[in-house]
Enzyme design. Sequence first.
Site, PDB file in Angstrom:
ATOM      1  N   LYS A 162       0.826  -1.204   0.000  1.00  0.00           N
ATOM      2  CA  LYS A 162       0.000   0.000   0.000  1.00  0.00           C
ATOM      3  C   LYS A 162       0.860   1.254   0.000  1.00  0.00           C
ATOM      4  CE  LYS A 162      -0.963  -0.774   4.948  1.00  0.00           C
ATOM      5  NZ  LYS A 162      -2.049  -0.981   5.929  1.00  0.00           N
ATOM      6  N   ARG A 227     -15.257  -3.360   9.435  1.00  0.00           N
ATOM      7  CA  ARG A 227     -15.576  -3.167   8.016  1.00  0.00           C
ATOM      8  C   ARG A 227     -15.234  -4.451   7.274  1.00  0.00           C
ATOM      9  NH1 ARG A 227     -11.839   1.923   8.058  1.00  0.00           N
ATOM     10  NH2 ARG A 227     -10.769   0.373   9.326  1.00  0.00           N
ATOM     11  N   ASP A 275      -6.864   1.283  13.163  1.00  0.00           N
ATOM     12  CA  ASP A 275      -7.325   0.170  12.347  1.00  0.00           C
ATOM     13  C   ASP A 275      -6.659  -1.095  12.855  1.00  0.00           C
ATOM     14  OD1 ASP A 275      -8.829   1.891  10.880  1.00  0.00           O
ATOM     15  OD2 ASP A 275      -7.555   1.881   9.104  1.00  0.00           O
TER      16      ASP A 275
END
Length: 316
Positions: A162, A227, A275
């Site tokens: 990422k 999520r 997260d």
Amino acid sequence: MKLAFILDPLDSIKIGKDSSYAMMCEAASRHHQLYTLQQSGLAWKNHQVIGFARSLTLIDPPDNPHRWYEEGVIEEIPLTEFDAVLMRKDPPFDTEYIYSTYLLELAERQGAYVVNSPRGIRDHNEKLAITEFPQFIPSSLVTSQEQLILQFLAEHKDIILKPLDGMGGAGIFRMQNTDHNIGVIIETLTRYGTRTIMAQRFLPEIREGDKRILLIAGKPVDYALARIPKPGETRGNLAVGGTGKVQPLSARDRKISEELGQILYARGLMLIGLDVIGNHLTEINVTSPTGMREISDQTGINVAGLMIDALEQNIH
């Protein structure tokens, strides 16, 4: 209180899930004054940092998703005249964002109260900040070198790549050692070795959700927003189709939150989004953390109220 929110254009805000909107609604319900400005509305003029801001009145209930506010005329207001300035501009964290943090830091020296701390935002890249807490993170690598990434892939077989400046799951790749496009993926993300990226061991617990844990004034909200990726996806971000399911914090979630909370709050980071995938910390979000609306809608906890409480306690 007189509050200024630095935001993206108001018409781009999705009021059904936006945390800034939730905070503005809560502040308005307590009869605080609201002002908004965009990043380009910050300026240094006559030896002070000013904002070209508009007063904001919320329409309750909103006429439609794009007709939820009324704005006043643009006013030139020194940031020191606000009780708090909330920096809620979304990434990308580019050069203009950095310049904004410099201006906001100058405003702090003149007496303005800025949330989150501009230095805190600048010093905590949302991907790199986890490296300060190695006891909680998955195996990770930060580099622009293809050979190091290939070695990391050979070791772990299944990894995530990422960019360091993305948001909402943009630019994230899952790569396995059996893939046929390994070279082109690395070349694309690193721009042929000129851009530093992060690699992490793939965490299969992502199927249970990428948990967003909100810290307010150093303390975690009791529920996380998990999520969950849609079928065929490895990213849980709501922006790419993930489903949000609220769940109580696990013991591990609390340990991570409590260990990081006071450290980061002491650096001026009042609102943080951690997260966590499984038992591993993967990001520390400090620019414009979201998740308030979903947690509130599914639990009845007034998360925005906790944030405005914290602001009121710090100001008075």
